[in-house]
Motif scaffolding. Structure first.
Motif, PDB file in Angstrom:
ATOM      1  N   ILE A 173       0.847  -1.200   0.000  1.00  0.00           N
ATOM      2  CA  ILE A 173       0.000   0.000   0.000  1.00  0.00           C
ATOM      3  C   ILE A 173       0.882   1.250   0.000  1.00  0.00           C
ATOM      4  CG2 ILE A 173      -1.670   1.331   1.353  1.00  0.00           C
ATOM      5  CD1 ILE A 173      -2.797  -1.387   2.337  1.00  0.00           C
ATOM      6  N   LYS A 174       1.923   1.251   0.830  1.00  0.00           N
ATOM      7  CA  LYS A 174       2.822   2.415   0.875  1.00  0.00           C
ATOM      8  C   LYS A 174       3.436   2.689  -0.492  1.00  0.00           C
ATOM      9  CE  LYS A 174       4.079   2.329   5.742  1.00  0.00           C
ATOM     10  NZ  LYS A 174       5.126   2.169   6.743  1.00  0.00           N
ATOM     11  N   ASP A 175       3.871   1.638  -1.166  1.00  0.00           N
ATOM     12  CA  ASP A 175       4.446   1.799  -2.502  1.00  0.00           C
ATOM     13  C   ASP A 175       3.429   2.397  -3.471  1.00  0.00           C
ATOM     14  OD1 ASP A 175       6.872   0.789  -1.642  1.00  0.00           O
ATOM     15  OD2 ASP A 175       6.555  -1.211  -2.513  1.00  0.00           O
ATOM     16  N   LYS A 176       2.205   1.891  -3.413  1.00  0.00           N
ATOM     17  CA  LYS A 176       1.163   2.377  -4.312  1.00  0.00           C
ATOM     18  C   LYS A 176       0.807   3.832  -4.021  1.00  0.00           C
ATOM     19  CE  LYS A 176      -3.172   1.117  -6.377  1.00  0.00           C
ATOM     20  NZ  LYS A 176      -3.884   0.012  -6.913  1.00  0.00           N
ATOM     21  N   VAL A 177       0.675   4.163  -2.738  1.00  0.00           N
ATOM     22  CA  VAL A 177       0.367   5.542  -2.344  1.00  0.00           C
ATOM     23  C   VAL A 177       1.487   6.484  -2.763  1.00  0.00           C
ATOM     24  CG1 VAL A 177       0.067   7.079  -0.343  1.00  0.00           C
ATOM     25  CG2 VAL A 177      -1.227   4.942  -0.478  1.00  0.00           C
ATOM     26  N   ALA A 178       2.735   6.063  -2.563  1.00  0.00           N
ATOM     27  CA  ALA A 178       3.896   6.893  -2.934  1.00  0.00           C
ATOM     28  C   ALA A 178       3.942   7.129  -4.440  1.00  0.00           C
ATOM     29  CB  ALA A 178       5.179   6.247  -2.451  1.00  0.00           C
ATOM     30  N   SER A 179       3.551   6.138  -5.223  1.00  0.00           N
ATOM     31  CA  SER A 179       3.593   6.293  -6.674  1.00  0.00           C
ATOM     32  C   SER A 179       2.506   7.223  -7.206  1.00  0.00           C
ATOM     33  CB  SER A 179       3.505   4.928  -7.368  1.00  0.00           C
ATOM     34  OG  SER A 179       2.193   4.403  -7.239  1.00  0.00           O
ATOM     35  N   GLN A 180       1.490   7.492  -6.390  1.00  0.00           N
ATOM     36  CA  GLN A 180       0.402   8.371  -6.800  1.00  0.00           C
ATOM     37  C   GLN A 180       0.650   9.826  -6.444  1.00  0.00           C
ATOM     38  OE1 GLN A 180      -2.943   6.542  -4.869  1.00  0.00           O
ATOM     39  NE2 GLN A 180      -3.155   4.945  -6.427  1.00  0.00           N
ATOM     40  N   ILE A 181       1.721  10.067  -5.724  1.00  0.00           N
ATOM     41  CA  ILE A 181       2.021  11.449  -5.292  1.00  0.00           C
ATOM     42  C   ILE A 181       2.730  12.206  -6.398  1.00  0.00           C
ATOM     43  CG2 ILE A 181       3.304  12.860  -3.648  1.00  0.00           C
ATOM     44  CD1 ILE A 181       2.762  10.697  -1.568  1.00  0.00           C
TER      45      ILE A 181
END
Length: 181
Positions: A173-181
Motif C-alpha cells: 500500500i505504501k508503494d502504491k500511495v507513494a507512486s500516486q504522489i
C-alpha cells in the motif's frame, strides 16, 4: 424509487503463503478488502474474519490512512481484548498483593504473604476469569475487587492477520500511495 448501480473503489489484496513460509501454519489464506468509498476494511482469512469501518473522509484517501496505521491501532479497531490470560493475571495480582497486602489486605506477616502468593500461583491455569476472581477473593483475607487483575489479550487470529498486514500488505500500500504522489 430510483435504483442505481455504482462501481465503488474496492481494492482486494490476497495473501497465499507458500507451504515453506513461516506464516503458513498460522494463516493459509487471507483477503484484505479495502472499500475506499466507505472507508471500510474487511479481512477474511482462515485465522478469522475481522472488519472495521472508519467512514468516508473527504480530507484523506482511505489507502493513505491504511499506509500509516500501526499494529496496535489496527488491532484496537478490528477486535477487543477478549482472551483471558491467567499467567499475566496471576503476575499482576501478586504484584498488588506484595505491594499492598500487609498494609491493606489483612496479611499479618511475610510468611503468610509467601503462602498466599504460592496459593495464587497454584490456581488452575485453565481457570476462567470468574473462577480466578473468586479463588483470589477466597485466598486473600481482605482483598478488594480492584486489586485482582484480570488481564486479557487479543485473539490470536486477529494478531496474526494484523502481523501479516504490517509485514506484507502495508508495504504494498505504501508503494502504491507513494507512486500516486
Amino acid at each position: 424509487m430510483k435504483v442505481e448501480i455504482i462501481n465503488p473503489k474496492v481494492i482486494t489484496y490476497k495473501l497465499s503463503p507458500d507451504r515453506n513460509d513461516a506464516e503458513y501454519h498460522m494463516c493459509m489464506w487471507a483477503r484484505y478488502i479495502f472499500d475506499c468509498d466507505n472507508g471500510r476494511l474487511n479481512i477474511n482469512s482462515d485465522a478469522g474474519d475481522y472488519s472495521y469501518g472508519w467512514g468516508y473522509n473527504e480530507h484523506e484517501d482511505f489507502m493513505h490512512l491504511m499506509s500509516r496505521v500501526n499494529s496496535g491501532y489496527l488491532l484496537n479497531k478490528i477486535t477487543d481484548r477478549t482472551v483471558f490470560h491467567i499467567d499475566k493475571s496471576k503476575e499482576r495480582t501478586i504484584d498488588n498483593v506484595r505491594k499492598y497486602g500487609i498494609i491493606y489486605f489483612g496479611i499479618e506477616n511475610q510468611e503468610e504473604l509467601n503462602s498466599i502468593i504460592d496459593d495464587i500461583n497454584n490456581i488452575d491455569d485453565g481457570a476462567s476469569e470468574e473462577t480466578f476472581l473468586r479463588e483470589v477473593d477466597d485466598i486473600v483475607p481482605k482483598i478488594d475487587w480492584e486489586s485482582i487483575e484480570i488481564v486479557k489479550d487479543y485473539p490470536s487470529g486477529a494478531v496474526t492477520v494484523v502481523e501479516l498486514f504490517m509485514k506484507y500488505i502495508q508495504p504494498e500500500i505504501k508503494d502504491k500511495v507513494a507512486s500516486q504522489i
